[in-house]
Scaffold this motif. Structure first.
Motif, PDB file in Angstrom:
ATOM      1  N   GLU A   1      39.249   1.227  48.074  1.00 53.55           N
ATOM      2  CA  GLU A   1      38.587  -0.012  47.644  1.00 53.55           C
ATOM      3  C   GLU A   1      39.573  -0.943  46.952  1.00 53.55           C
ATOM      4  O   GLU A   1      39.571  -2.155  47.180  1.00 53.55           O
TER       5      GLU A   1
ATOM      6  N   LEU B   1      41.413  -5.258  47.638  1.00 52.06           N
ATOM      7  CA  LEU B   1      41.322  -6.391  46.718  1.00 52.06           C
ATOM      8  C   LEU B   1      42.674  -7.092  46.658  1.00 52.06           C
ATOM      9  O   LEU B   1      43.687  -6.469  46.380  1.00 52.06           O
ATOM     10  N   GLU B   2      42.707  -8.380  46.946  1.00 48.87           N
ATOM     11  CA  GLU B   2      43.971  -9.109  46.996  1.00 48.87           C
ATOM     12  C   GLU B   2      44.414  -9.613  45.627  1.00 48.87           C
ATOM     13  O   GLU B   2      45.605  -9.687  45.336  1.00 48.87           O
ATOM     14  N   ASN B   3      43.469  -9.955  44.775  1.00 50.65           N
ATOM     15  CA  ASN B   3      43.777 -10.530  43.473  1.00 50.65           C
ATOM     16  C   ASN B   3      44.046  -9.441  42.444  1.00 50.65           C
ATOM     17  O   ASN B   3      43.262  -8.503  42.294  1.00 50.65           O
TER      18      ASN B   3
ATOM     19  N   ASN C   1      43.916  -9.579  39.214  1.00 48.53           N
ATOM     20  CA  ASN C   1      42.896  -9.553  38.163  1.00 48.53           C
ATOM     21  C   ASN C   1      41.644  -8.814  38.630  1.00 48.53           C
ATOM     22  O   ASN C   1      41.000  -8.107  37.850  1.00 48.53           O
ATOM     23  N   GLU C   2      41.315  -8.982  39.912  1.00 46.70           N
ATOM     24  CA  GLU C   2      40.156  -8.274  40.454  1.00 46.70           C
ATOM     25  C   GLU C   2      40.391  -6.768  40.417  1.00 46.70           C
ATOM     26  O   GLU C   2      39.479  -5.992  40.118  1.00 46.70           O
ATOM     27  N   LYS C   3      41.607  -6.360  40.716  1.00 48.20           N
ATOM     28  CA  LYS C   3      41.936  -4.935  40.690  1.00 48.20           C
ATOM     29  C   LYS C   3      41.802  -4.378  39.279  1.00 48.20           C
ATOM     30  O   LYS C   3      41.269  -3.290  39.074  1.00 48.20           O
TER      31      LYS C   3
ATOM     32  N   GLU D   1      39.966  -5.595  36.830  1.00 48.18           N
ATOM     33  CA  GLU D   1      38.551  -5.587  36.444  1.00 48.18           C
ATOM     34  C   GLU D   1      37.828  -4.397  37.081  1.00 48.18           C
ATOM     35  O   GLU D   1      36.994  -3.748  36.449  1.00 48.18           O
ATOM     36  N   PHE D   2      38.163  -4.135  38.333  1.00 46.15           N
ATOM     37  CA  PHE D   2      37.531  -3.004  39.037  1.00 46.15           C
ATOM     38  C   PHE D   2      37.896  -1.688  38.371  1.00 46.15           C
ATOM     39  O   PHE D   2      37.045  -0.837  38.129  1.00 46.15           O
TER      40      PHE D   2
ATOM     41  N   SER E   1      36.107  -1.279  35.071  1.00 45.33           N
ATOM     42  CA  SER E   1      34.680  -0.949  35.218  1.00 45.33           C
ATOM     43  C   SER E   1      34.470   0.547  35.462  1.00 45.33           C
ATOM     44  O   SER E   1      33.395   1.077  35.199  1.00 45.33           O
TER      45      SER E   1
END
Length: 363
Positions: A242, A246-248, A250-252, A254-255, A258
């Motif tokens: 997963e 994710l390309e970003n 920051n998204e990584k 945050e994931f 979580s």
């Protein structure tokens, strides 16, 4: 220079899924049947190191070159592989080319994914792989001993004599079911020349479900005991898969947050891998190129320079050296020099992790 890892394990433990995730590719076909990996898949990834990008930012360098880590995904090994069962020796031979072995162990339950032996038992799985590696080494040594003995009849070469003695010592160990790494051989370079599977450093990777990524489970605890002080990394291949999509950045983050995790599987593997192989990183920094160089811990300055080019080692004069934190604090080479943080190091200097270096040489 980086390092090269062979990913091994029984079929259906998540090796190819993990390979795909770590390399962010789809090179290795993942399928729910043994031997879906027909040829060893090779993937190279940049070694994560925030220091490199911070240093590049000081000199506004856009050409940033990290160290490389190479993964080789090798088809699932089954009991009898050393004798040719499954895909056999073809894949055991591929492991000989790697610096270290990443042994993926299934530590999750899933009725939809069959286990080649019918039940989840990581200790049995580890013993199966270790036995096949040992038997493959035994076969190799048995084949080489007579040839080496014959060669020695017409040779007094000291290295050949040492190799024969090492082979003899290792043969006795392997016959007793002990790995070649237990051999009491003072000159480890001789042992390395034998290219035996059971001399490779091993890291165990426990592939767990998403629910067990933070705490592990009963299976991972069993693996830690079995590992006997060898590194154990807990990873969820499904989570890594997963993350890889994710390309970003920051998204990584945050994931991961979580899930209660602060680093990716790649980060964990790299950190443990460097420790396992005794590797460190030094940097060269400039406006045209900023680069990370991986070397063996304990290398002196000329040897480290030789990683860039043999001329640097041959004509070594000195190394202008700045600790990476000082380089950042004083905004580069000029500021560090004014603060007395730039040192001129000679041939006997042992390079430290994080050194920023500029080599003076003459050939």
């Amino acid at each position: 220079m980086g390092f090269n890892c062979g990913i091994v394990g029984l079929p259906n433990v998540g090796k190819s899924t993990l390979f795909n995730a770590l390399t962010s590719t789809s090179q290795a076909e993942s399928a729910n049947y043994p031997f879906c990996t027909i040829d060893p898949n090779v993937g190279r990834v940049a070694v994560p190191d925030d220091r490199l990008y911070k240093l590049a930012g000081i000199v506004d360098c856009k050409n940033i070159i990290p160290s490389q880590l190479e993964f080789v995904d090798i088809a699932g090994i089954v009991k009898g592989a050393s004798k040719g069962d499954g895909l056999g020796n073809k894949f055991l031979a591929n492991i000989r080319e790697t610096d270290a072995i990443l042994h993926v162990v299934r530590c999750f339950e899933d009725n939809d994914i069959v286990h080649v032996n019918g039940s989840i038992d990581p200790i049995s799985d580890i013993e199966t792989i270790e036995t096949e590696l040992l038997l493959a080494d035994l076969e190799s040594v048995e084949r080489r001993l007579p040839a080496m003995e014959k060669k020695l009849r017409g040779s007094k070469d000291k290295n050949d004599i040492k190799l024969f003695e090492a082979l003899s010592d290792v043969y006795s160990l392997l016959k007793d079911g002990k790995p070649a790494t237990d051999a009491n051989i003072y000159d480890k370079s001789i042992l390395n020349q034998l290219q035996l599977l059971t001399t490779k450093p091993v890291m165990f990777i426990c592939n767990v479900s998403e629910n067990d990524i933070v705490t592990g489970n009963k299976y991972t605890e069993d693996v830690k005991l079995k590992a006997n002080n060898r590194p154990v990394v807990i990873i969820s291949a499904s989570i890594e898969n997963e993350i890889s999509q994710l390309e970003n950045a920051n998204e990584k983050l945050e994931f991961l947050s979580s899930l209660g995790v602060n680093s990716t599987g790649l980060d964990k593997v790299v950190k443990q891998g460097y420790e396992l192989l005794g590797l460190i990183t030094y940097f060269t920094v400039g406006p045209n190129e900023t680069r990370a160089w991986t070397i063996t811990k304990g290398m002196n300055a000329p040897q480290a320079a030789g990683v860039i080019h043999s001329d640097f080692e041959r004509g070594f004069i000195c190394a202008e050296t700045i600790n990476w934190q000082d380089y950042l604090e004083y905004k580069g080479e000029s500021g560090a020099k004014q603060a007395g943080k730039l040192r001129l190091e000679g041939k006997d200097y042992i390079v430290q992790d994080g050194d920023v270096m500029h080599f003076r040489f003459n050939v």
